[in-house]
Design a protein around this motif. Structure first.
Motif, mmCIF file in Angstrom:
data_model
loop_
_atom_site.group_PDB
_atom_site.id
_atom_site.type_symbol
_atom_site.label_atom_id
_atom_site.label_comp_id
_atom_site.label_asym_id
_atom_site.label_seq_id
_atom_site.Cartn_x
_atom_site.Cartn_y
_atom_site.Cartn_z
ATOM 1 N N TYR A 234 0.844 -1.189 0.000
ATOM 2 C CA TYR A 234 0.000 0.000 0.000
ATOM 3 C C TYR A 234 0.884 1.245 0.000
ATOM 4 C CZ TYR A 234 -4.188 -2.758 0.730
ATOM 5 O OH TYR A 234 -5.227 -3.634 0.565
ATOM 6 N N TYR A 235 0.549 2.163 -0.899
ATOM 7 C CA TYR A 235 1.321 3.380 -1.077
ATOM 8 C C TYR A 235 0.469 4.613 -0.788
ATOM 9 C CZ TYR A 235 4.496 0.373 -3.763
ATOM 10 O OH TYR A 235 5.345 -0.624 -4.168
ATOM 11 N N CYS A 236 1.063 5.567 -0.152
ATOM 12 C CA CYS A 236 0.481 6.887 0.005
ATOM 13 C C CYS A 236 0.984 7.741 -1.167
ATOM 14 C CB CYS A 236 0.961 7.454 1.340
ATOM 15 S SG CYS A 236 0.511 9.141 1.689
ATOM 16 N N ALA A 237 0.108 8.603 -1.707
ATOM 17 C CA ALA A 237 0.498 9.398 -2.864
ATOM 18 C C ALA A 237 -0.182 10.763 -2.824
ATOM 19 C CB ALA A 237 0.130 8.673 -4.158
ATOM 20 N N ALA A 238 0.408 11.725 -3.513
ATOM 21 C CA ALA A 238 -0.133 13.083 -3.548
ATOM 22 C C ALA A 238 -0.108 13.620 -4.969
ATOM 23 C CB ALA A 238 0.686 13.999 -2.637
ATOM 24 N N LYS A 239 -1.160 14.337 -5.323
ATOM 25 C CA LYS A 239 -1.206 14.998 -6.628
ATOM 26 C C LYS A 239 -1.908 16.340 -6.460
ATOM 27 C CE LYS A 239 -5.582 13.001 -8.216
ATOM 28 N NZ LYS A 239 -6.290 12.343 -9.334
ATOM 29 N N LEU A 240 -1.640 17.231 -7.377
ATOM 30 C CA LEU A 240 -2.308 18.517 -7.359
ATOM 31 C C LEU A 240 -3.751 18.348 -7.826
ATOM 32 C CD1 LEU A 240 0.536 20.750 -8.787
ATOM 33 C CD2 LEU A 240 -0.456 20.901 -6.492
ATOM 34 N N ARG A 241 -4.635 19.129 -7.294
ATOM 35 C CA ARG A 241 -6.027 19.083 -7.723
ATOM 36 C C ARG A 241 -6.128 19.394 -9.211
ATOM 37 N NH1 ARG A 241 -9.616 21.728 -2.994
ATOM 38 N NH2 ARG A 241 -11.218 21.236 -4.493
ATOM 39 N N GLY A 242 -6.950 18.634 -9.904
ATOM 40 C CA GLY A 242 -7.103 18.819 -11.347
ATOM 41 C C GLY A 242 -6.158 17.969 -12.168
ATOM 42 N N GLU A 243 -5.136 17.419 -11.543
ATOM 43 C CA GLU A 243 -4.199 16.561 -12.248
ATOM 44 C C GLU A 243 -4.654 15.111 -12.168
ATOM 45 O OE1 GLU A 243 -1.559 17.536 -13.996
ATOM 46 O OE2 GLU A 243 -1.932 19.646 -13.522
ATOM 47 N N THR A 244 -4.265 14.327 -13.153
ATOM 48 C CA THR A 244 -4.639 12.912 -13.153
ATOM 49 C C THR A 244 -3.524 12.036 -12.585
ATOM 50 O OG1 THR A 244 -3.861 12.694 -15.417
ATOM 51 C CG2 THR A 244 -6.196 13.153 -15.098
ATOM 52 N N THR A 245 -2.314 12.527 -12.617
ATOM 53 C CA THR A 245 -1.169 11.712 -12.208
ATOM 54 C C THR A 245 -0.695 12.102 -10.813
ATOM 55 O OG1 THR A 245 -0.468 11.551 -14.513
ATOM 56 C CG2 THR A 245 1.164 10.989 -12.831
ATOM 57 N N TYR A 246 -0.501 11.089 -9.978
ATOM 58 C CA TYR A 246 0.070 11.339 -8.662
ATOM 59 C C TYR A 246 1.546 11.661 -8.830
ATOM 60 C CZ TYR A 246 -4.153 9.987 -6.219
ATOM 61 O OH TYR A 246 -5.437 9.957 -5.714
ATOM 62 N N LEU A 247 1.947 12.741 -8.167
ATOM 63 C CA LEU A 247 3.302 13.242 -8.352
ATOM 64 C C LEU A 247 4.282 12.707 -7.315
ATOM 65 C CD1 LEU A 247 4.970 15.235 -10.036
ATOM 66 C CD2 LEU A 247 4.264 17.045 -8.462
ATOM 67 N N TYR A 248 3.812 12.551 -6.090
ATOM 68 C CA TYR A 248 4.683 12.123 -5.001
ATOM 69 C C TYR A 248 4.180 10.801 -4.436
ATOM 70 C CZ TYR A 248 6.097 17.003 -5.197
ATOM 71 O OH TYR A 248 6.543 18.226 -5.629
ATOM 72 N N TRP A 249 5.123 9.940 -4.091
ATOM 73 C CA TRP A 249 4.799 8.607 -3.595
ATOM 74 C C TRP A 249 5.636 8.293 -2.371
ATOM 75 C CZ3 TRP A 249 1.121 5.414 -5.797
ATOM 76 C CH2 TRP A 249 0.599 5.823 -7.028
ATOM 77 N N GLY A 250 5.032 7.528 -1.442
ATOM 78 C CA GLY A 250 5.798 6.987 -0.346
ATOM 79 C C GLY A 250 6.503 5.709 -0.762
ATOM 80 N N GLN A 251 7.178 5.112 0.186
ATOM 81 C CA GLN A 251 7.964 3.906 -0.111
ATOM 82 C C GLN A 251 7.114 2.638 -0.067
ATOM 83 O OE1 GLN A 251 7.818 5.294 2.831
ATOM 84 N NE2 GLN A 251 7.554 3.581 4.273
ATOM 85 N N GLY A 252 5.923 2.738 0.489
ATOM 86 C CA GLY A 252 5.024 1.598 0.543
ATOM 87 C C GLY A 252 5.120 0.834 1.853
ATOM 88 N N THR A 253 4.013 0.196 2.216
ATOM 89 C CA THR A 253 3.979 -0.649 3.407
ATOM 90 C C THR A 253 3.201 -1.915 3.058
ATOM 91 O OG1 THR A 253 3.461 -0.723 5.780
ATOM 92 C CG2 THR A 253 1.902 0.458 4.379
ATOM 93 N N GLN A 254 3.728 -3.053 3.465
ATOM 94 C CA GLN A 254 3.143 -4.346 3.096
ATOM 95 C C GLN A 254 1.971 -4.697 4.009
ATOM 96 O OE1 GLN A 254 4.117 -6.691 0.558
ATOM 97 N NE2 GLN A 254 2.200 -7.671 1.174
ATOM 98 N N VAL A 255 0.884 -5.103 3.392
ATOM 99 C CA VAL A 255 -0.266 -5.650 4.116
ATOM 100 C C VAL A 255 -0.472 -7.080 3.622
ATOM 101 C CG1 VAL A 255 -2.754 -5.517 4.455
ATOM 102 C CG2 VAL A 255 -1.378 -3.421 4.479
ATOM 103 N N THR A 256 -0.478 -8.020 4.540
ATOM 104 C CA THR A 256 -0.666 -9.431 4.201
ATOM 105 C C THR A 256 -1.838 -9.974 5.006
ATOM 106 O OG1 THR A 256 1.701 -9.692 3.775
ATOM 107 C CG2 THR A 256 0.396 -11.701 4.093
ATOM 108 N N VAL A 257 -2.815 -10.512 4.290
ATOM 109 C CA VAL A 257 -4.004 -11.059 4.934
ATOM 110 C C VAL A 257 -4.045 -12.554 4.661
ATOM 111 C CG1 VAL A 257 -6.496 -10.891 5.205
ATOM 112 C CG2 VAL A 257 -5.182 -8.867 4.520
ATOM 113 N N SER A 258 -4.068 -13.339 5.708
ATOM 114 C CA SER A 258 -4.089 -14.800 5.555
ATOM 115 C C SER A 258 -5.494 -15.325 5.817
ATOM 116 C CB SER A 258 -3.100 -15.440 6.518
ATOM 117 O OG SER A 258 -3.396 -15.076 7.843
ATOM 118 N N SER A 259 -5.801 -16.408 5.136
ATOM 119 C CA SER A 259 -7.148 -16.987 5.270
ATOM 120 C C SER A 259 -7.220 -17.948 6.435
ATOM 121 C CB SER A 259 -7.533 -17.694 3.976
ATOM 122 O OG SER A 259 -6.575 -18.670 3.658
#
Length: 119
Positions: free
Chosen positions: A94-119
């Motif tokens: 899972y990544y956090c991201a930021a973009k300017l309003r009105g833009e379609t592309t996220y400009l800034y990204w975090g490094q990500g954090t793993q989420v694992t769900v077991s059954s």
């Protein structure tokens, strides 16, 4: 330059809950849209939720609607993703991201954090 640092990932069993946090620094967020995106192995990256920082207008993808909630804390410059009733198919980075309003592309990204769900 906006800097994003995620935390809160981990391993849970199906039906469990997690809350992801994203600490934001380095910029004024008034004109930004903040989002949470995820990428599972072999799949395209998917935006699961987004929120306008100033008005807190939010969007949640159909795939997680009713289970995930996005919010932000203005005073702490922190973005959250509360996840309930997790399922194995929610397993992803899972990544956090930021973009300017009105833009379609996220400009800034975090490094990500793993989420694992077991059954």
């Amino acid at each position: 330059q906006v800097r994003l640092v995620e935390s809160g990932g981990g391993s849970v069993q199906a039906g469990g809950s997690l809350r992801l946090s994203c600490a934001v620094s380095g910029g004024t967020l008034t004109n930004y849209v903040m989002g949470w995106s995820r990428q599972a192995p072999g799949k395209d990256r998917e935006v699961v939720a987004a929120i306008t920082w100033s008005e807190a207008r939010s969007y949640v993808a159909d795939s997680v609607k009713g289970r995930f909630t996005i919010s932000r804390d203005n005073a702490r410059n922190t973005l959250f993703l509360q996840m309930y009733n997790l399922a194995p198919e929610d397993t992803a980075v899972y990544y956090c991201a930021a973009k300017l309003r009105g833009e379609t592309t996220y400009l800034y990204w975090g490094q990500g954090t793993q989420v694992t769900v077991s059954s």
